[in-house]
Design an enzyme around this catalytic site. Structure first.
Site, short mmCIF file in Angstrom:
data_model
loop_
_atom_site.label_atom_id
_atom_site.label_comp_id
_atom_site.label_asym_id
_atom_site.label_seq_id
_atom_site.Cartn_x
_atom_site.Cartn_y
_atom_site.Cartn_z
N SER A 89 0.85 -1.19 0.00
CA SER A 89 0.00 0.00 0.00
C SER A 89 0.89 1.25 0.00
O SER A 89 1.90 1.29 -0.71
CB SER A 89 -0.95 -0.03 1.20
N ASP A 133 -6.87 -4.53 -8.01
CA ASP A 133 -6.54 -3.69 -6.84
C ASP A 133 -6.71 -2.21 -7.20
O ASP A 133 -6.07 -1.70 -8.11
CB ASP A 133 -5.11 -3.99 -6.40
N HIS A 154 -6.50 -6.03 -2.57
CA HIS A 154 -5.41 -5.21 -2.02
C HIS A 154 -4.80 -5.85 -0.77
O HIS A 154 -3.64 -5.58 -0.45
CB HIS A 154 -5.95 -3.82 -1.67
#
Length: 581
Positions: free
Chosen positions: A127, A189, A317
């Site tokens: 991330s 994602d 994700h």
């Protein structure tokens, strides 16, 4: 355990990818720590530094629509388009978080110890932690890349948002650092696409998405479909504008639209490895192609798909570790189109079509990708054309060097050309003009991004540009003042100096890590201005300072020793002020 070829054919151990992914996910569990640090095995040559992502929207966007800022030149002096002096832009919030890490003296000490121990440093993050890993890797390269026996670092990110603009990507390719960055992206994602949207369109929704990542409930937030749709729409604007540019659209409406629709400045960098969901990894190293895949692989074929796809985009994700653990047992990696290679692509059409299908790409997407490939190959052809002109450049420079030698018995190279009363002076001017045409063409191609990103870092062109500037710029200055252009335009160093000299000067300064200072090739412009100011206060002191610089410039071959000939304008200037020895 085996290796895979990623990052423009860089061999990466499967074990390193798995460990990096595991540590990237683990870093989220310790938000109070700025980073985690670990060796893969006690006997392993790799050392891994992982960074946690932030779950606050304020750590994703700071100021402005897209939260971008000009790079800190002290930390990242290489992140620029050198000759044109265009400075790269990065995400300000991510940069501030990286600076906080760098302010921790323990971090630098541990990195230095890894370097001293001859270990390969791996930076990683999941991330927005991936964004910090990217900035840490660039910092590492800036600090260490010129060390003897340098070991390249590796940056592995998983679901990272975009960090910098197109200039950053150009700079990484020029420095030959791009291969160090490998970004894994699950096909759906949404996070790697978030930076393509302005904060105003997704702010409140983004915070709810980040809260979901933190709490990880079974069901994503109710407005996940709207969030997904908004991000994809913004990605559409950026990708379509970029595709028109790639395909050479000259429609004036394109520029008109871009003047009132603010588009994200962020672009992909390094290699992207798309996890298709079918057990295959698709590698792409061309930034234009990656941008198109980021958009087209997120498209919906029907309105009914919006809710399940939006939910999958959030769950994906969080699923990198599980997916890669399974996928890397027997990794199947294909490199889409084999971009950045001069030879024709070796991947069969059937394999390419299969890759496109696995990524859910449409026929239009395929056209955009092939346009990106065609543009890259055109840049290589342009480079070959420019390389072919080296013979003409060398010939003209050789002629001017002979001319310079023939002027030694006169007042000197500069003064002889400024007088231009001999046949040899006319021929020298023809060579000067021919060279100006060739170099202006090169600079224009750079402005239009028609040459490979690596061009400005090529030693042969840096050397040739330096030689050209030193030999020919004095003649341009002589021509400038002979025709009194200074009376209309002012000092040559103000608006009179052509960009071809500024560019070639900056190439050398960057390559040799020199300070940006007054160039020796402009020595005669300063002499001319001192003549014009003769009698003004401070002129004598300025001549003394210039005299000191001349000694240094002659030693560095920035100027020739003919400037010291008895009848040169420079010596006359000194005598006029009682400074000639």
């Amino acid at each position: 355990m085996g290796t895979v070829k990623l990052g423009e054919n860089m061999e990466i151990k499967v074990e390193v990818i798995k460990k990096a992914c595991s540590m990237a996910m683990k870093a989220h569990k310790y938000p109070e720590k700025q980073y985690l640090f670990d060796k893969i095995k006690s006997s392993s040559p790799e050392v891994v530094f992982s960074f946690a992502g932030s779950l606050s929207v304020h750590d994703w966007f700071a100021g402005g629509s897209f939260g971008d800022m000009e790079v800190d030149r002290r930390l990242f002096p290489s992140l620029k388009y050198v000759g044109l002096d265009e400075i790269g832009r990065v995400n300000e919030a991510f940069f501030k978080r990286f600076k906080a890490v760098l302010a921790n003296p323990k971090f630098e000490l541990e990195v230095k110890k890894a370097v001293d121990d001859r270990r390969k440093v791996v930076f990683t993050g999941h991330s927005s932690g991936g964004a910090i890993a990217i900035l840490a890797t660039v910092w590492f390269l800036e600090v260490n890349s010129r060390l003897p026996n340098f070991i390249e670092p590796l940056c592995l990110t998983f679901g990272s948002p975009l960090v910098g603009d197109r200039i950053i990507n150009i700079a990484l390719r020029r420095e030959k650092w791009s291969r160090c960055f490998v970004n894994f992206v699950m096909r759906l994602d949404i996070v790697p696409r978030i930076s393509l949207s302005p904060l105003s369109s997704i702010g409140h929704q983004l915070q709810r998405v980040l809260d979901y990542f933190n709490q990880n409930p079974q069901q994503p937030p109710a407005d996940a479909p709207d969030f997904y749709e908004t991000v994809v729409k913004n990605a559409s604007s950026v990708a379509n504008y970029a595709a028109c540019k790639i395909m050479g659209s000259t429609n004036p409406l394109l520029e008109t639209a871009s003047s009132f629709i603010e588009l994200s400045p962020y672009r992909p960098l390094g290699t992207y490895v798309f996890c298709t969901g079918t057990g295959k990894l698709v590698e792409i190293s061309n930034a234009d192609a990656v941008l198109q895949v980021l958009f087209y692989s997120s498209q919906l074929s029907t309105e009914e798909e919006k809710v399940p796809v939006a939910q999958t985009s959030l769950r994906d994700h969080l699923n990198y570790e599980n997916y890669l653990k399974e996928c890397l047992r027997t990794p199947i990696v294909t490199s889409l189109f084999h971009l950045h290679q001069e030879a024709p692509p070796v991947t069969s059409t059937a394999n390419v079509d299969m890759d496109l299908n696995d990524l859910g790409l449409s026929e239009r997407a395929s056209l955009c990708l092939r346009a990106a490939e065609a543009l890259e190959r055109q840049k290589l052809r342009n480079q070959n054309t420019i390389d072919g002109k080296q013979i003409d450049i060398e010939k003209c420079l050789g002629n001017l060097e002979k001319y310079k030698s023939s002027c030694a018995h006169k007042a000197g190279y500069y003064d002889a050309f400024k007088s231009s009363d001999q046949k040899e002076d006319f021929h020298a001017n023809v060579n000067r003009l021919e060279l100006a045409g060739i170099w202006d063409e090169i600079i224009e191609m750079l402005k239009r991004h028609e040459l490979p990103d690596e061009f400005e870092g090529q030693k042969k062109w840096i050397r040739l540009g330096t030689r050209y500037r030193r030999i020919v710029e004095p003649l341009d200055i002589a021509n400038y003042y002979r025709h009194l252009k200074n009376e209309d335009t002012g000092h040559y160093m103000g608006k009179g100096r052509p960009r071809r000299y500024k560019c070639t000067q900056k190439w050398r300064e960057h390559a040799e890590k020199l300070r940006d200072e007054f160039p020796g090739s402009c020595f005669w412009a300063e002499v001319e201005e001192l003549w014009i100011r003769s009698g003004s206060q401070g002129t004598r002191e300025s001549i003394l300072q210039l005299k000191t610089k001349v000694e240094k410039w002659i030693g560095e071959e920035e100027v020739g020793d003919d400037v010291l000939l008895e009848n040169s304008t420079f010596m006359k200037l000194q005598r006029q002020h009682g400074l000639a020895s």
